[in-house]
Design an enzyme around this catalytic site. Structure first.
Site, short mmCIF file in Angstrom:
data_model
loop_
_atom_site.label_atom_id
_atom_site.label_comp_id
_atom_site.label_asym_id
_atom_site.label_seq_id
_atom_site.Cartn_x
_atom_site.Cartn_y
_atom_site.Cartn_z
N SER A 144 23.49 32.21 -19.59
CA SER A 144 23.95 30.83 -19.36
C SER A 144 24.45 30.29 -20.70
O SER A 144 24.07 30.81 -21.76
CB SER A 144 22.78 29.99 -18.87
OG SER A 144 23.09 28.61 -18.90
N TYR A 157 13.91 27.17 -18.80
CA TYR A 157 15.22 27.79 -18.53
C TYR A 157 15.90 28.21 -19.84
O TYR A 157 16.40 29.33 -19.96
CB TYR A 157 16.08 26.79 -17.76
CG TYR A 157 17.38 27.34 -17.21
CD1 TYR A 157 17.41 27.99 -15.98
CD2 TYR A 157 18.58 27.19 -17.91
CE1 TYR A 157 18.61 28.48 -15.46
CE2 TYR A 157 19.77 27.67 -17.39
CZ TYR A 157 19.79 28.32 -16.17
OH TYR A 157 20.97 28.80 -15.67
P1 NAD Z 1 21.92 30.02 -6.55
O1 NAD Z 1 20.70 29.18 -6.36
O2 NAD Z 1 23.17 29.73 -5.79
O3 NAD Z 1 21.56 31.55 -6.28
C1 NAD Z 1 20.40 32.12 -6.78
C2 NAD Z 1 20.16 33.45 -6.09
O4 NAD Z 1 18.94 34.00 -6.60
C3 NAD Z 1 19.97 33.32 -4.57
O5 NAD Z 1 20.51 34.48 -3.94
C4 NAD Z 1 18.46 33.29 -4.42
O6 NAD Z 1 17.99 33.73 -3.15
C5 NAD Z 1 18.07 34.28 -5.51
N1 NAD Z 1 16.69 34.14 -5.96
C6 NAD Z 1 16.04 33.02 -6.42
N2 NAD Z 1 14.77 33.33 -6.70
C7 NAD Z 1 14.62 34.65 -6.43
C8 NAD Z 1 13.52 35.54 -6.51
N3 NAD Z 1 12.31 35.14 -6.93
N4 NAD Z 1 13.72 36.82 -6.14
C9 NAD Z 1 14.91 37.24 -5.68
N5 NAD Z 1 15.98 36.44 -5.59
C10 NAD Z 1 15.82 35.16 -5.95
O7 NAD Z 1 22.17 30.01 -8.12
P2 NAD Z 1 23.46 30.36 -9.01
O8 NAD Z 1 23.95 29.09 -9.59
O9 NAD Z 1 24.38 31.27 -8.31
O10 NAD Z 1 22.73 31.13 -10.22
C11 NAD Z 1 22.83 32.53 -10.41
C12 NAD Z 1 22.51 32.84 -11.86
O11 NAD Z 1 23.48 32.22 -12.69
C13 NAD Z 1 21.15 32.30 -12.33
O12 NAD Z 1 20.55 33.24 -13.19
C14 NAD Z 1 21.52 31.04 -13.08
O13 NAD Z 1 20.58 30.72 -14.06
C15 NAD Z 1 22.85 31.46 -13.69
N6 NAD Z 1 23.68 30.36 -14.09
C16 NAD Z 1 24.13 29.45 -13.18
C17 NAD Z 1 24.95 28.41 -13.62
C18 NAD Z 1 25.50 27.38 -12.68
O14 NAD Z 1 26.10 26.41 -13.18
N7 NAD Z 1 25.37 27.53 -11.39
C19 NAD Z 1 25.29 28.31 -14.97
C20 NAD Z 1 24.82 29.25 -15.86
C21 NAD Z 1 24.02 30.28 -15.40
#
Ligand code: NAD
Length: 262
Positions: A144, A157
């Site tokens: 991130s 985080y």
């Molecule tokens: P999201 O909530 O849309 O998706 C998260 C996914 O992880 C889902 O499929 C959920 O079922 C799965 N998940 C959650 N806990 C779990 C567990 N204990 N075991 C197995 N699966 C699990 O989130 P996103 O925004 O797509 O985030 C994905 C990644 O990207 C994360 O690591 C997040 O930190 C990172 N990220 C997101 C953003 C953003 O702005 N959305 C920015 C930077 C980084």
């Protein structure tokens, strides 16, 4: 021939958001996919069928909880058994909790560290031996902008994502003289359910419409004032899996609309 025909990828947390975007991008290049993440069985069955039909690739699913080391090891075995091998590992599953450090619930700290950091260690530990045996592999850790800089109220985080960037560098060094690479992608705001919750909380807290909370969220951190898309993260992941990227090692690549340039 597509670029990743014959390869097998695990994408953790791929039932939603960025992970699903990455799974789609890899499948479009011919890669067989093991999906992972939570969700209702019919929704997951639809995702599997759609990916397989649209791209003509094999698609498996494992519901392993990324907070549980033994389930992570079993997931790598499952992928190897059902799809034959693991060539690409994308550690993407992640959760968020927002609170001042002195009020941060202990259980939430442990959960965020387990899913956002320790899960990547356990998955890499289990998948790396077979990549080294074949002398080819790609490990992509979805960190991130918060793996590079901090924000208030995100102690767990930010600690987990900085840790993930550190883990990425160590694995890259340990594999530097092999055909396995390990890199991190550092997205800024991507419009997904994880961020939507933060927008909704902000709208409620400030008593403003959701659209205004969304604008304020972007204005605060992301100079482009536009969300990054899951498709853009998917495309970068595909590039990191290419031969052109064979000497990108231990990098933490921002895709953040200028967030960390400030
Ligand atoms: P999201 O909530 O849309 O998706 C998260 C996914 O992880 C889902 O499929 C959920 O079922 C799965 N998940 C959650 N806990 C779990 C567990 N204990 N075991 C197995 N699966 C699990 O989130 P996103 O925004 O797509 O985030 C994905 C990644 O990207 C994360 O690591 C997040 O930190 C990172 N990220 C997101 C953003 C953003 O702005 N959305 C920015 C930077 C980084």
């Amino acid at each position: 021939m597509r670029a990743l025909d014959g390869k097998v990828a695990i994408v953790t947390g791929s039932t939603s958001g960025i992970g699903l975007g990455i799974a789609r991008a890899l499948a479009a290049q011919g890669c067989a996919i093991l999906l992972n993440g939570f969700g209702e069985a019919p929704m997951i069955a639809r995702l599997r069928d759609r990916l397989a039909d649209e791209h003509g690739v094999r698609v498996a699913y494992d519901g392993a909880d990324m907070a549980r080391p033994e389930q992570i090891a079993a997931m790598i075995e499952h992928a190897t058994g059902e799809l034959g091998r693991v060539d690409i590992l994308v550690n993407n599953a992640g959760i968020q909790h927002v609170a001042p450090v002195h009020e941060f619930p202990l259980e939430r700290w442990d959960a965020v560290i387990a899913v956002n950091l320790s899960a990547a260690f356990h998955a890499i530990r289990a998948a790396l031996p077979q990549m080294l045996e074949r002398n080819w592999g790609r490990i992509v850790n979805i960190a991130s902008a918060h793996g590079l800089v901090a924000s208030v109220h995100k102690s767990a985080y930010v600690a987990a994502k900085h840790g993930l960037v550190g883990l990425t560098k160590v694995v890259a060094l340990e594999t530097a003289r092999t055909g396995v690479t390990c890199n991190a992608i550092c997205p800024g705001w991507v419009s997904t359910p994880l961020v939507q919750k933060q927008i909704d909380d902000r709208a409620a807290r400030e008593g403003v419409p959701v659209a205004e909370a969304k604008r304020a969220l972007l204005a605060e951190k992301q100079p482009s004032q536009e969300f990054v898309t899951p498709e853009q993260i998917g495309a970068l992941t595909v590039f990191l899996c290419s031969e052109a990227a064979a000497q990108i090692r231990g990098a933490a690549l921002p895709v953040d609309g200028g967030w960390t340039a400030q």
